[in-house]
Each structure stands twice: as C-alpha cells, then as structure tokens.
Design a protein around this motif. Sequence first.
Motif, mmCIF file in Angstrom:
data_model
loop_
_atom_site.group_PDB
_atom_site.id
_atom_site.type_symbol
_atom_site.label_atom_id
_atom_site.label_comp_id
_atom_site.label_asym_id
_atom_site.label_seq_id
_atom_site.Cartn_x
_atom_site.Cartn_y
_atom_site.Cartn_z
ATOM 1 N N ARG A 56 0.853 -1.190 0.000
ATOM 2 C CA ARG A 56 0.000 0.000 0.000
ATOM 3 C C ARG A 56 0.888 1.239 0.000
ATOM 4 O O ARG A 56 1.844 1.328 0.768
ATOM 5 C CB ARG A 56 -0.893 0.035 1.245
ATOM 6 N N ILE A 58 1.189 5.272 0.639
ATOM 7 C CA ILE A 58 0.573 6.362 1.399
ATOM 8 C C ILE A 58 1.269 7.659 1.034
ATOM 9 O O ILE A 58 2.498 7.733 1.022
ATOM 10 C CB ILE A 58 0.692 6.124 2.918
ATOM 11 N N HIS A 59 0.473 8.681 0.733
ATOM 12 C CA HIS A 59 1.018 10.013 0.461
ATOM 13 C C HIS A 59 0.147 11.021 1.191
ATOM 14 O O HIS A 59 -1.073 11.016 1.065
ATOM 15 C CB HIS A 59 1.021 10.299 -1.040
ATOM 16 N N ARG A 62 -2.761 9.541 3.272
ATOM 17 C CA ARG A 62 -3.875 8.841 2.629
ATOM 18 C C ARG A 62 -3.368 7.692 1.763
ATOM 19 O O ARG A 62 -2.385 7.839 1.048
ATOM 20 C CB ARG A 62 -4.678 9.801 1.756
ATOM 21 N N PHE A 63 -4.097 6.579 1.838
ATOM 22 C CA PHE A 63 -3.796 5.468 0.943
ATOM 23 C C PHE A 63 -4.149 5.895 -0.474
ATOM 24 O O PHE A 63 -5.198 6.499 -0.711
ATOM 25 C CB PHE A 63 -4.613 4.226 1.320
ATOM 26 N N GLN A 64 -3.258 5.584 -1.412
ATOM 27 C CA GLN A 64 -3.455 6.005 -2.796
ATOM 28 C C GLN A 64 -3.980 4.843 -3.642
ATOM 29 O O GLN A 64 -3.453 3.747 -3.590
ATOM 30 C CB GLN A 64 -2.144 6.535 -3.378
ATOM 31 N N HIS A 84 5.239 6.767 1.497
ATOM 32 C CA HIS A 84 5.375 5.619 2.390
ATOM 33 C C HIS A 84 4.855 4.364 1.699
ATOM 34 O O HIS A 84 3.868 4.414 0.966
ATOM 35 C CB HIS A 84 4.590 5.842 3.680
#
Length: 113
Positions: A56, A58-59, A62-64, A84
């Motif tokens: 997953r 994350i930016h 928030r999960f993208q 991340h």
Amino acid sequence: MASSCTIKLVGPDLPVDGLKCTIELTGNIGQLRASAFAQLPAPTGGATLPRLEQLRVIHQGRFQPDEKLIKDFRMDEGGTMAMHLVFKSPEVKKLDAPVAGDEKQAKCGCTIC
C-alpha cells in the motif's frame, strides 16, 4: 520520450532503508507498487515476501488508489518525492458473531460466569 521522476519509498515494513523508483509522470500508483515489489530483497531468516496485493502506498496520510497518476501529485520532470510503502496484513478470519439468545450462556470455561 515521456518525462520521469524519482519516488523514494520509505516505511517501517521495508527490510531496507528505502527504495528508489524511477517512473514516468504518466505512470500510476499500480505501476509504482509493481516497481517497488520488483526491488524488494529476498527475505531471510524464515520471513516471507509479501504479495504485490499487500503493498500500500501512502502520500500525505492517505492510501493512494492504483489508478491515480503520478502527475496528479504535481511532480516536476526529474523531480524527487517521498511516499510511504506499507505491507497490509493478510486477512484475519473474524470470530463468529454471537447468536441471539447466547447472552445467558457462559462466554468462557470458568464457573463464575
């Protein structure tokens, strides 16, 4: 030739300090995940490599979604950005929900309940 950028992936689940992926601005998060998956080192000490579906990105907290394009992050050509990468745990089977009328039955094996 399409323009590209570099994305450094960091996270607590990574067995290395970080992964650097060069990706086209027209690429998407799904392609970024695939690139990161290809760079993961072989596991050691009995550990297993996560599946691609477990990664997953994350930016900004928030999960993208896989469909989101890299250019949507306002990246410049040749620019660098950090995101991340975490591993989603495999699905854990939920316990059976209590059936109506179970309220008076003991929930454990002790004699107090």
